[in-house]
Design a protein around this motif. Structure first.
Motif, PDB file in Angstrom:
ATOM      1  N   ALA A  56     -25.448   9.179  -3.023  1.00 37.95           N
ATOM      2  CA  ALA A  56     -25.512   7.538  -2.473  1.00 37.95           C
ATOM      3  C   ALA A  56     -24.545   7.734  -1.178  1.00 37.95           C
ATOM      4  N   ASN A  57     -24.991   7.064  -0.109  1.00 39.15           N
ATOM      5  CA  ASN A  57     -24.424   6.678   0.938  1.00 39.15           C
ATOM      6  C   ASN A  57     -24.045   5.383   0.871  1.00 39.15           C
ATOM      7  N   LEU A  58     -22.715   5.363   1.415  1.00 39.99           N
ATOM      8  CA  LEU A  58     -22.118   3.785   1.369  1.00 39.99           C
ATOM      9  C   LEU A  58     -21.333   3.680   2.699  1.00 39.99           C
ATOM     10  N   ILE A  59     -20.980   2.424   2.994  1.00 43.36           N
ATOM     11  CA  ILE A  59     -20.059   2.048   3.937  1.00 43.36           C
ATOM     12  C   ILE A  59     -18.836   1.217   3.353  1.00 43.36           C
ATOM     13  N   THR A  60     -17.801   1.572   3.612  1.00 40.01           N
ATOM     14  CA  THR A  60     -16.473   1.010   3.333  1.00 40.01           C
ATOM     15  C   THR A  60     -16.229  -0.463   3.902  1.00 40.01           C
ATOM     16  N   LYS A  61     -15.290  -1.324   3.367  1.00 39.50           N
ATOM     17  CA  LYS A  61     -14.926  -2.236   3.909  1.00 39.50           C
ATOM     18  C   LYS A  61     -14.021  -1.878   5.218  1.00 39.50           C
ATOM     19  N   THR A  62     -13.438  -0.824   5.199  1.00 36.18           N
ATOM     20  CA  THR A  62     -12.629  -0.303   6.342  1.00 36.18           C
ATOM     21  C   THR A  62     -13.445   0.390   7.330  1.00 36.18           C
ATOM     22  N   GLY A  63     -14.851   0.490   7.061  1.00 31.96           N
ATOM     23  CA  GLY A  63     -15.688   0.848   7.961  1.00 31.96           C
ATOM     24  C   GLY A  63     -16.265   2.434   8.072  1.00 31.96           C
ATOM     25  N   LYS A 108     -20.526  -2.535  12.044  1.00 28.58           N
ATOM     26  CA  LYS A 108     -20.111  -3.846  12.201  1.00 28.58           C
ATOM     27  C   LYS A 108     -20.949  -5.086  10.989  1.00 28.58           C
ATOM     28  N   GLU A 109     -22.058  -4.716  11.457  1.00 33.93           N
ATOM     29  CA  GLU A 109     -22.928  -5.871  10.690  1.00 33.93           C
ATOM     30  C   GLU A 109     -22.832  -5.491   9.184  1.00 33.93           C
ATOM     31  N   LEU A 110     -22.674  -4.285   8.834  1.00 34.01           N
ATOM     32  CA  LEU A 110     -22.786  -4.019   7.229  1.00 34.01           C
ATOM     33  C   LEU A 110     -21.632  -4.417   6.618  1.00 34.01           C
ATOM     34  N   THR A 111     -20.266  -4.043   7.348  1.00 33.49           N
ATOM     35  CA  THR A 111     -18.831  -4.260   6.900  1.00 33.49           C
ATOM     36  C   THR A 111     -18.689  -5.941   6.882  1.00 33.49           C
ATOM     37  N   THR A 112     -19.345  -6.581   7.613  1.00 31.71           N
ATOM     38  CA  THR A 112     -19.510  -8.111   7.579  1.00 31.71           C
ATOM     39  C   THR A 112     -19.935  -8.519   6.153  1.00 31.71           C
ATOM     40  N   LEU A 113     -20.687  -7.820   5.685  1.00 31.95           N
ATOM     41  CA  LEU A 113     -21.396  -8.283   4.285  1.00 31.95           C
ATOM     42  C   LEU A 113     -20.243  -7.911   3.389  1.00 31.95           C
ATOM     43  N   LEU A 114     -19.130  -7.490   3.368  1.00 33.61           N
ATOM     44  CA  LEU A 114     -18.159  -7.124   2.555  1.00 33.61           C
ATOM     45  C   LEU A 114     -16.584  -8.245   2.683  1.00 33.61           C
ATOM     46  N   LYS A 115     -17.162  -9.012   3.774  1.00 30.16           N
ATOM     47  CA  LYS A 115     -16.073  -9.793   3.878  1.00 30.16           C
ATOM     48  C   LYS A 115     -15.376 -10.663   2.936  1.00 30.16           C
ATOM     49  N   ASP A 116     -16.267 -11.013   2.216  1.00 31.38           N
ATOM     50  CA  ASP A 116     -15.496 -11.877   0.871  1.00 31.38           C
ATOM     51  C   ASP A 116     -14.950 -10.903  -0.265  1.00 31.38           C
ATOM     52  N   HIS A 117     -15.055  -9.716  -0.022  1.00 31.77           N
ATOM     53  CA  HIS A 117     -14.469  -8.798  -1.110  1.00 31.77           C
ATOM     54  C   HIS A 117     -13.372  -8.241  -0.665  1.00 31.77           C
ATOM     55  N   ARG A 118     -12.189  -8.592  -1.308  1.00 33.12           N
ATOM     56  CA  ARG A 118     -10.961  -8.058  -1.137  1.00 33.12           C
ATOM     57  C   ARG A 118     -10.637  -6.462  -1.393  1.00 33.12           C
ATOM     58  N   ILE A 119      -9.760  -5.738  -0.640  1.00 33.99           N
ATOM     59  CA  ILE A 119      -9.417  -4.509  -1.142  1.00 33.99           C
ATOM     60  C   ILE A 119      -8.045  -4.756  -2.388  1.00 33.99           C
ATOM     61  N   ILE A 120      -8.402  -4.064  -3.597  1.00 29.35           N
ATOM     62  CA  ILE A 120      -7.507  -4.560  -4.528  1.00 29.35           C
ATOM     63  C   ILE A 120      -6.871  -3.066  -5.022  1.00 29.35           C
ATOM     64  N   ASN A 121      -5.604  -3.199  -4.730  1.00 27.58           N
ATOM     65  CA  ASN A 121      -4.624  -1.773  -5.075  1.00 27.58           C
ATOM     66  C   ASN A 121      -5.370  -0.540  -4.239  1.00 27.58           C
TER      67      ASN A 121
END
Length: 796
Positions: A372-379, A344-357
């Protein structure tokens, strides 16, 4: 003693009687004074609640909602019993017994006024709140309260209890621009009122008292206290069992903001329809609950959006990686052993970035040479191997990329925020927001109904509708209308024209104009059909030279183009006319339907709040008494249209759109288009049932890059759409009378001799059939220089 007591009682009784009479007289006087100024209760039945405008596809899917107030009025019989009981428990438990005024409540309010000097609670019943909400202001004054009481008494006489509840539950404000319980259920829970749990019902029932203070999103603790109090009241009044109360009280707060739920992304089309509807109903379009049913086909629209999104991203990736959208330092979070980081802390860093299409923001939290390991806005925790990052060479400029990617760390760094998407075949891959834009429009050529429209990559990033408003040079996509002009003037699909260099001198220019083909080569004598599917520029120029610019313009404008947008020089032959994708698609529709001018439209019909049709587009359901075909005389020759369409089929079979052969259809025709330096890329194509036009380019006109021709940048969008949108059966244009098919020599264009090898079939207007061998000249007629002296003074 007894006499004194009797006198005291008599005096006290007299005082009480006098007081009652005085109060009665005062009440009667005030009543007689106020009643004439009260609005007639009957008006409450006619009050139109503000209901937002809703826009739907032609198959009934919600696209968008416009209006300041979210409201969906419902009848009393649609209100769940639990909701009625919860509301009565919270607001007015004696609702079914009193006659509009609860004397106990008023006495309590009067006592508070006497002890505090101000009104603390209004002692209002639901009926009194209806009177206030529909007729009165919200100010806390004695006169307003008295008016409220009088109106409540009148309302109870005029309306049933059920109708009063219905009026109340549709009117009340419940926070987040939601008015009425149906809107609140959608706003807080994304459900209908019938789908709410008991706990959720009690939560919404607690909002009328103070929508802000008891808001379950902003103040979940206070909202929970209010909810639990209402549940206790419902149990005490016998509306629910103790077990129901306990279970509901244990429920976690699940409310979150749900915007009006769109069922299909067609916001450019919705905005277009809204603008047109505003002209029809300018005064109340946003408040009267109108429903606009557009011509958009939801399946066509979904296909168009997917194709535009996919291939704009593919275009961007072809020209290298632009780098992360942003970067944030997360090393301290990841290295703090005493406080293990949570998802949840990592996804919070993405709160200002919208999903676009289909592009989802993702944070890079770990990078190695291999992945590369990533976490998406959807968790979701995802990994992208280096093999899927090889495209992401750094973009130096539009035509140059940096060094090859050998390690994942060559592309990404811990803390980068990038875009990813799920590819059906390759899993999670790295993407990027494209800088180029696209426009797409699909039209039924027989009616003009727009079945799909996309005005850009994403509406909220740019609301400018490029499909209807961006005027760009059409390039070679304009050539079919030049060739049609040639057919009208006596050329045939077998006419031979010399593809050779030509130079134009003009005293007003510092340099000469030396037009070239896209390849930079010249091919000599060429059949007209071949010239079209190979998109030969010089042959188009020679056609216009021969016909003359004025005559060409006169013919071309029959397809709906205006004189103002058609240049008065030979650049017309190369598609320098600035057109919108909608204008080009409409012109192609005239080809697709056999030569009938059509006018496109986006609104099928409009309904009022009660479902009555208040506007019907006559093109969608023509009135037999109004022969719309007579609005504009048809001056386009269906025979020349049939021939030009057949020639355009070879663009797909043999020419610049050969990749569309993968659709395995014989009923498709079209034309690519590319302007100088690949600034604009086009493809427009059709069969007799569906026309689709694609444009790709930058809003600020600049090159799309090397080799980004219409066949590469635009055609894939069209092809993907058509693959999903077209039915499995093929449709063919009906051959008009006056068409003849004969065998010709492909080199000379002459009618072939009996038994002649390599002869091909060609179609002609009957009056333009090449003469038999015994009547023809020995050599082919080459249309070489045309009549340049006739047009030199019109150049530039």
């Amino acid at each position: 003693m007894k006499q004194a007591t009797f006198r005291a009682i008599k005096t006290f009784s007299y005082l009480i009687f006098s007081g009652i009479c005085s109060v009665t007289l005062l009440f009667s006087g005030i009543t007689l004074c106020l009643i004439p100024n009260l609005p007639p209760v009957e008006e409450i039945q006619d009050i139109q609640l503000q209901v937002p405008l809703k826009i739907f596809t032609q198959d009934g899917k919600l696209i968008s909602e416009y209006g300041e107030k979210h409201r969906s009025p419902i009848s009393y019989h649609e209100i769940p019993t639990n909701f009625i009981n919860a509301l009565i428990s919270a607001e007015d438990n004696r609702f079914w017994e009193h006659q509009g005024v609860d004397l106990v409540g008023l006495a309590r309010a009067a006592a508070q006024l006497a002890t505090t000097g101000s009104i603390q609670s209004g002692g209002s019943t639901i009926t009194m709140q209806v009177a206030k909400n529909y007729f009165l202001s919200r100010e806390k004054t004695f006169s307003r309260k008295f008016n409220e009481i009088l109106l409540a008494l009148q309302i109870e006489k005029a309306l049933s209890k059920e109708k009063i509840l219905e009026l109340y539950l549709n009117k009340i404000y419940l926070g987040h621009r939601s008015y009425g319980i149906a809107a609140a259920a959608r706003t807080y829970y994304g459900k209908s009122v019938h789908e709410l749990t008991l706990a959720q019902t009690a939560m919404i029932a607690g909002l009328p008292k103070a929508p802000s203070a008891f808001n379950p999103i902003r103040n979940p603790e206070r909202a929970t206290e209010r909810r639990n109090w209402i549940l206790d009241r419902m149990f005490a009044l016998g509306y629910i069992t103790e077990n129901q109360k306990i279970i509901a009280k244990q429920s976690q707060v699940s409310a979150k903001y749900h915007s009006p739920k769109s069922e299909i992304d067609a916001l450019y089309a919705a905005d277009m329809a809204r603008t047109e509807a505003l002209k029809i109903f300018p005064d109340d379009i946003y408040t009267s609950g109108y429903k606009i049913f557009t011509t958009i086909d939801s399946s066509h629209q979904a296909s168009a959006l997917k194709a535009v999104s996919t291939h704009l991203v593919n275009y961007s990736k072809r020209h290298g990686f632009l780098g992360p959208e942003s970067h944030t330092e997360i090393s301290d979070l990841l290295n703090d052993a005493s406080n293990p980081i949570e998802t949840k802390e990592l996804t919070t860093l993405l709160k200002d970035h919208r999903i676009i299409n289909h592009l989802i923001p993702a944070l890079v939290w770990e990078v190695s040479s291999k992945e590369a390991n990533l976490i998406t806005k959807t968790g979701e925790m995802i990994s992208i191997p280096v093999a899927k990052l090889t495209w992401a060479r750094k973009r130096v400029n539009i035509n140059k990329k940096g060094s090859r990617v050998r390690k994942a760390s060559d592309v990404l760094t811990q803390g980068d925020i990038v875009r990813v998407y799920l590819d059906p075949e390759n899993g999670w891959v790295l993407g990027q927001h494209p800088e180029a834009q696209a426009a797409f429009i699909a039209i039924n050529p027989n009616t003009g109904a727009i079945s799909a429209l996309q005005g850009g990559f994403e509406f909220y990033a740019s609301k400018f509708n490029r499909a209807t408003s961006a005027k760009r040079q059409a390039g070679s996509a304009f050539k079919p209308f030049i060739y049609y002009s040639a057919l009208q003037d006596g050329f045939t699909a077998a006419s031979i024209i010399n593809d050779a260099p030509v130079v134009f001198q003009d005293q007003q220019l510092e340099t000469s104009w030396r037009p070239e083909n896209a390849s930079g080569k010249f091919y000599g004598p060429t059949r007209l059909r071949q010239a079209l599917y190979q998109s030969r520029n010089l042959i188009s120029i020679r056609i216009v030279q021969t016909l003359g610019i004025k005559q060409t313009i006169e013919t071309v404008r029959q397809f709906g183009f205006s004189d103002e947008q058609l240049p008065k020089d030979l650049s017309l032959s190369l598609g320098s006319a600035a057109v919108t994708p909608l204008e080009l698609a409409s012109a192609y529709s005239t080809l697709a339907n056999g030569g009938k001018n059509i006018k496109s439209y986006i609104i099928d019909h409009i309904e009022d709040i009660n479902g009555n049709i208040v506007y019907q587009n006559e093109r969608a359901r023509p009135d037999p008494e109004k022969n719309l075909s007579k609005e504009k005389p048809n001056s386009i020759d269906p025979r020349s249209v049939y021939i030009i369409t057949d020639m355009m089929k070879d663009v797909i079979k043999l020419g610049t759109a050969r990749s569309a052969k993968s659709l395995n259809r014989n009923d498709l025709a079209g034309k690519t288009g590319t302007t100088n330096d690949q600034v604009d890329a086009w493809f427009s194509g059709f069969n007799s049932d569906l026309v689709a036009t694609v444009w790709v380019g930058f809003d600020n006109p600049t090159t799309l890059g090397r080799n980004e021709y219409g066949g590469r940048a635009a055609l894939p969008i069209w092809k993907d759409f058509m693959e999903e949108a077209l039915p499995p059966y093929e449709s063919s244009m009906q051959q008009p009378e006056g068409i003849v098919t004969i065998r010709v020599n492909p080199t000379t264009g002459h009618r072939a001799l009996p038994g002649e090898k390599d002869a091909i079939f060609e179609i002609f207007r009957s009056e333009h059939v090449p003469p038999p061998p015994e009547e023809r000249n020995a050599r082919p007629v080459l249309i070489d220089q045309g009549h340049p002296t006739d047009v030199l003074d019109e150049l530039f």
